[in-house]
Design an enzyme around this catalytic site. Structure first.
Site: not given
Ligand code: TRH
Length: 370
Positions: A13-16, A198, A247, A263, A265-267
């Site tokens: 995904n894209y969170g990291d 998700y 972003q 979904r 943590e960042d969003s």
């Protein structure tokens, strides 16, 4: 003046990369203006949320941050920065690790959680064989944690963006909305829902609820709708797939929507800063750990019980319950109450110290004695 090295591995995904990119840009921007190098192992994923990135370059500068590809075979000849951030226990390259001395402050930036134990673990040392100074750094929702990432003047930026409708129009045009839909959105004749979820989420139940609802709705999703979902699309319920935006534009989508499904943590944090009602789906973990994370978050929130239940239902994939619960939360006066609570939550969190400020305070306190 601290120099930073931030290391990021894109697990899935894209969170990291989402978190690392925000952190890097915020440290490099006023008022901090730090010298930041960001090492990322997957520039293709990174490019999805930062289209200015050129994936073939070994070094590039964007928004004051120096970006490098992190190749495993790379011998790190550069001396480590004064502060090294190992994001989400991503394991630093051996050569780099060996070069870390007691002049470097080494931090393991952890995942965001609202659980109580975070306060006890935040800033705890993580003893190293070579005696290097490594600490855990936990983001969080209280002053006894590392706080949340938040740009300087974010609220003012949002308000001025929202005040001028041409901003939303430009964004809508960019993602391909028709003029007619844009006019309906501007005049409040259609509600806008951003759907970032998700695959396990009960999207079909949501769409069925929206079909039954009183309001014309537009659902925006970065994931293409399935043919089965597409069948539900009509003038009352418009379904629109958009290609990943930057972003910054993602924030704008959150700011322009009436309701946000987010979904990871960042969003989640960005939805909080949008000050709009949202439904959060935590990243699924074994033994239902994500359900505990969701409840921990809700325990920190002013959200009423009906909204809390709705969020749990969304995350537990309970399609049967979802439709009815959703329809009742979207009815006046519940909808107004939800909006007020979202604003109240935003305003409360805004009073807290942001993550970069916490981080820099910690670095100053633990500065090596020369
Ligand atoms: O992509 P995610 O599901 O990331 C997840 C979680 O963070 C999870 O906890 C973690 O363990 C796992 O990754 C490895 O959700 P998240 O955290 O919201 O990250 C999405 C990022 O993508 C965020 O920075 C916003 C950004 N984004 C855009 O920039 N443009 C877009 O169009 C969209 C849809 C998202």
């Amino acid at each position: 003046m601290f120099h930073f090295d931030i290391f990021c591995r894109v697990v899935d995904n894209y969170g990291d990369i989402g978190v690392c990119w925000r952190l890097a840009r915020q440290l490099a921007a006023p008022p901090h203006q730090k010298n930041v190098r960001l090492w990322v192992d997957d520039l293709q994923s990174f490019k999805r949320l930062e289209p200015r990135l050129q994936t073939e370059l070994n070094e590039q500068h964007i928004d004051g941050v120096t970006v490098h590809p992190w190749k495993d075979v790379q011998a790190f000849t550069l001396p480590p920065a004064e502060v090294v951030i190992e994001a989400f226990a991503c394991e630093l390259p051996d050569t780099y690790k060996a070069a870390i001395t007691d002049q470097t402050l080494w931090l393991n930036l952890e995942y965001l959680s609202a659980e109580d134990w975070v306060e006890d673990f935040h800033t705890q040392p993580s003893p190293q064989q070579q005696g290097q100074r490594k600490y855990f750094f936990f983001p969080g929702f209280t002053e006894r944690t590392g706080g949340l990432l938040r740009e300087e003047n974010l609220k003012q930026q949002r308000l001025s963006w929202q005040q001028d409708q041409r901003n939303a129009q430009a964004l809508w045009t960019k993602i391909g909305l028709s003029e007619r839909t844009q006019i309906e959105l501007m005049h409040g004749q259609r509600r806008q829902i951003l759907l970032f979820s998700y695959p396990s989420a009960p999207v079909m139940a949501l769409l069925q609820a929206l079909q039954q609802g009183n309001h014309d709705t537009l659902v925006l999703s970065p994931t293409p709708f399935t043919p089965e979902q597409q069948v539900l699309s009509n003038d009352h319920l418009q379904l629109h797939h958009f290609n990943f935006v930057s972003q910054v534009e993602f924030d704008h989508l959150l700011w322009s929507s009436d309701l946000n499904f987010v979904r990871g943590e960042d969003s989640l944090v960005r939805a909080l800063w949008a000050a709009k009602p949202f439904i959060w789906q935590p990243y699924e973990q074994e033994e239902g750990l994500h359900t505990k994370k969701l409840q921990a978050l809700l325990n920190h929130s002013p959200m009423n019980q009906a909204v809390q239940t709705l969020m749990h239902t969304w995350s537990s994939q309970d399609s049967l319950q979802f439709t009815d619960q959703y329809l009742s939360c979207m009815q006046a006066p519940m909808w107004h109450r939800w909006r007020e609570e979202a604003l109240q939550w935003h305003n409360t969190l805004l009073q807290q110290t942001d993550l970069c400020t916490h981080l820099l305070e910690f670095c100053t306190k633990h500065q090596p004695t020369q």
